[in-house]
Design a protein around this motif. Structure first.
Motif, PDB file in Angstrom:
ATOM      1  N   THR A  34      51.827  35.251   2.989  1.00  0.00           N
ATOM      2  CA  THR A  34      52.690  35.950   3.947  1.00  0.00           C
ATOM      3  C   THR A  34      52.314  37.432   3.962  1.00  0.00           C
ATOM      4  N   TYR A  35      53.095  38.216   4.697  1.00  0.00           N
ATOM      5  CA  TYR A  35      52.826  39.660   4.798  1.00  0.00           C
ATOM      6  C   TYR A  35      52.796  40.322   3.413  1.00  0.00           C
ATOM      7  N   ALA A  36      53.505  39.724   2.421  1.00  0.00           N
ATOM      8  CA  ALA A  36      53.644  40.351   1.100  1.00  0.00           C
ATOM      9  C   ALA A  36      52.508  39.998   0.151  1.00  0.00           C
ATOM     10  N   ALA A  37      51.603  39.130   0.604  1.00  0.00           N
ATOM     11  CA  ALA A  37      50.564  38.623  -0.303  1.00  0.00           C
ATOM     12  C   ALA A  37      49.305  39.466  -0.217  1.00  0.00           C
ATOM     13  N   CYS A  38      48.551  39.439  -1.297  1.00  0.00           N
ATOM     14  CA  CYS A  38      47.262  40.123  -1.306  1.00  0.00           C
ATOM     15  C   CYS A  38      46.387  39.444  -2.346  1.00  0.00           C
ATOM     16  N   LEU A  39      45.344  38.760  -1.886  1.00  0.00           N
ATOM     17  CA  LEU A  39      44.493  38.044  -2.849  1.00  0.00           C
ATOM     18  C   LEU A  39      43.684  39.002  -3.725  1.00  0.00           C
ATOM     19  N   GLU A  40      43.580  40.275  -3.286  1.00  0.00           N
ATOM     20  CA  GLU A  40      42.941  41.289  -4.139  1.00  0.00           C
ATOM     21  C   GLU A  40      43.625  41.367  -5.513  1.00  0.00           C
ATOM     22  N   ASN A  41      44.927  41.041  -5.526  1.00  0.00           N
ATOM     23  CA  ASN A  41      45.699  41.155  -6.780  1.00  0.00           C
ATOM     24  C   ASN A  41      45.144  40.245  -7.877  1.00  0.00           C
ATOM     25  N   VAL A  42      44.450  39.185  -7.462  1.00  0.00           N
ATOM     26  CA  VAL A  42      43.892  38.257  -8.454  1.00  0.00           C
ATOM     27  C   VAL A  42      42.361  38.265  -8.415  1.00  0.00           C
ATOM     28  N   ALA A  43      41.783  39.275  -7.776  1.00  0.00           N
ATOM     29  CA  ALA A  43      40.317  39.332  -7.649  1.00  0.00           C
ATOM     30  C   ALA A  43      39.638  39.345  -9.022  1.00  0.00           C
TER      31      ALA A  43
END
Ligand code: NAD
Length: 348
Positions: A34-43
């Protein structure tokens, strides 16, 4: 353990994933992005053989059934949720769908999987919730939320989380699903989405913009560094008693005004601007139904599970400011998302 973590592209879920993989667990990250997600957070862990991503919505029961069947997890940590109180005031529907119906879907998918596996006693469904389900406390510092505090949610967000907590307890009592629950106070730290108070203050200060304080700034929150929360959650998963809930807090009560003043002092020190950042503090209209005070009594998790936070709020805030100073690419990309930077939650 193989842990299915919902909401793992969000702020807290990603911290749990980074720690779980560092601890040697296999992780399936289930997230609708969703708008709140960011896969960079688990890069930093995405290339690990222990990490797997499933792009799915917890409102999609067929997708959940496929994911449980494919991965056969030993445990579930359910964090996926709509999480921003101000957005829940303007648009409660998404909160009802994801936080209530989505949790129901997760419980049913987990129950079917648990039965198919022969009802292993070691299976866990860990539901991650908030202290906001308990409502608003008076100012007396001796009065805090315990696990026995009656539920009294007052915003669409906290009401939807309270409903989900009740469902999880009912699935344990009625169907025997081995669940644990935790209710945590306000988190802060790296990768915090730039619509929440602490990142808003840091990023507005750096841009020379007003630092908005709702109402008179007297509302009190109990702040916990997100990596300490991730550690507590994995402790509850491993050691928590089935059917029991654990309150998690940092024992760091601050009024919003005190918190913002502390952030300004840290910024004055780390990124001097020729003026005090506190000069930018601006009082704005209060949030409707703004709870006065939250404070967690963490006696149970400390005494039964031996957990306590590792950093003070001063140290955690310094680390957080440092992280935002060093990760401008991360937060600039998110500032373009819908609603970020706007005043939300005044439609009531
Ligand atoms: P967040 O908003 O940063 O992340 C939520 C994640 O869930 C996002 O990656 C999003 O894409 C995903 N998601 C949302 N709807 C989904 C759906 N329908 N299907 C699948 N994925 C979906 O939230 P957060 O701050 O990391 O909070 C995580 C959990 O912890 C929530 O359940 C929240 O209620 C709880 N909690 C948060 C705090 C806090 O201070 N942030 C405190 C206590 C408890």
């Amino acid at each position: 353990m193989k842990i299915l973590i919902s909401g793992g592209a969000g702020f807290i879920g990603s911290a749990v994933i980074r720690k779980a993989i560092a601890d040697g667990h296999a992780v399936v990250n289930l997230d609708a992005l969703t708008y709140a997600a960011c896969l960079e957070n688990v890069a930093s862990v995405a290339d690990s053989p222990l990490y797997h991503f499933e792009h799915a919505d917890i409102c999609d029961r067929a997708a959940l059934a496929r994911i449980f069947e494919r991965h056969k997890p030993d445990a579930v940590m359910h964090l996926a949720a709509e999480s921003h109180v101000d957005r829940s005031i303007d648009g409660p529907g998404a909160f009802i769908e994801t936080n209530i119906t989505g949790t129901y879907n997760m419980l049913e998918a987990a129950r079917a999987h648990w039965i198919a596996q022969g009802r292993p006693e070691s299976f866990r469904f860990h539901h991650i919730s908030t202290d906001e389900v308990f409502g608003s406390l008076p100012g007396d510092p001796k009065v805090k939320f315990t696990e026995e505090t009656p539920y009294d949610p007052r915003s669409p967000y906290s009401a939807s989380k309270a409903a989900s907590d009740h469902l999880v307890r009912a699935w344990h009592e009625t169907y025997g699903l081995p669940v644990v629950l935790s209710n945590c106070s306000n988190n802060y730290g790296p990768y915090h989405f730039p619509e929440k108070l602490i990142p808003v203050i840091i990023l507005n200060a750096l841009a020379g913009k007003p630092l908005p304080i709702y109402g008179n700034g007297a509302n009190i929150r109990d702040w916990l560094y997100v990596e300490d929360h991730a550690d507590a959650l994995l402790t509850v998963l491993r050691k928590g008693e089935v059917g029991r809930s654990y309150n998690i807090g940092g024992e760091n009560e601050r009024s919003n005004l005190e918190l913002v003043q502390t952030l300004c002092a840290i910024l004055n020190d780390m990124r001097p601007a020729g003026h005090s950042y506190a000069d930018l503090i601006t009082y704005v209209a209060d949030r409707p139904g703004h709870d006065a005070r939250y404070a967690i009594d963490p006696t149970r998790i400390r005494e039964e599970l031996g957990w306590r936070p590792s950093v003070t709020v001063e140290e955690g805030l310094r680390r957080t400011v440092q992280w935002y100073l060093e990760n401008e690419d991360w937060w600039r990309a998110l500032q373009n998302r819908a609603g970020v930077g706007e005043r939300l939650g005044v439609s009531a």
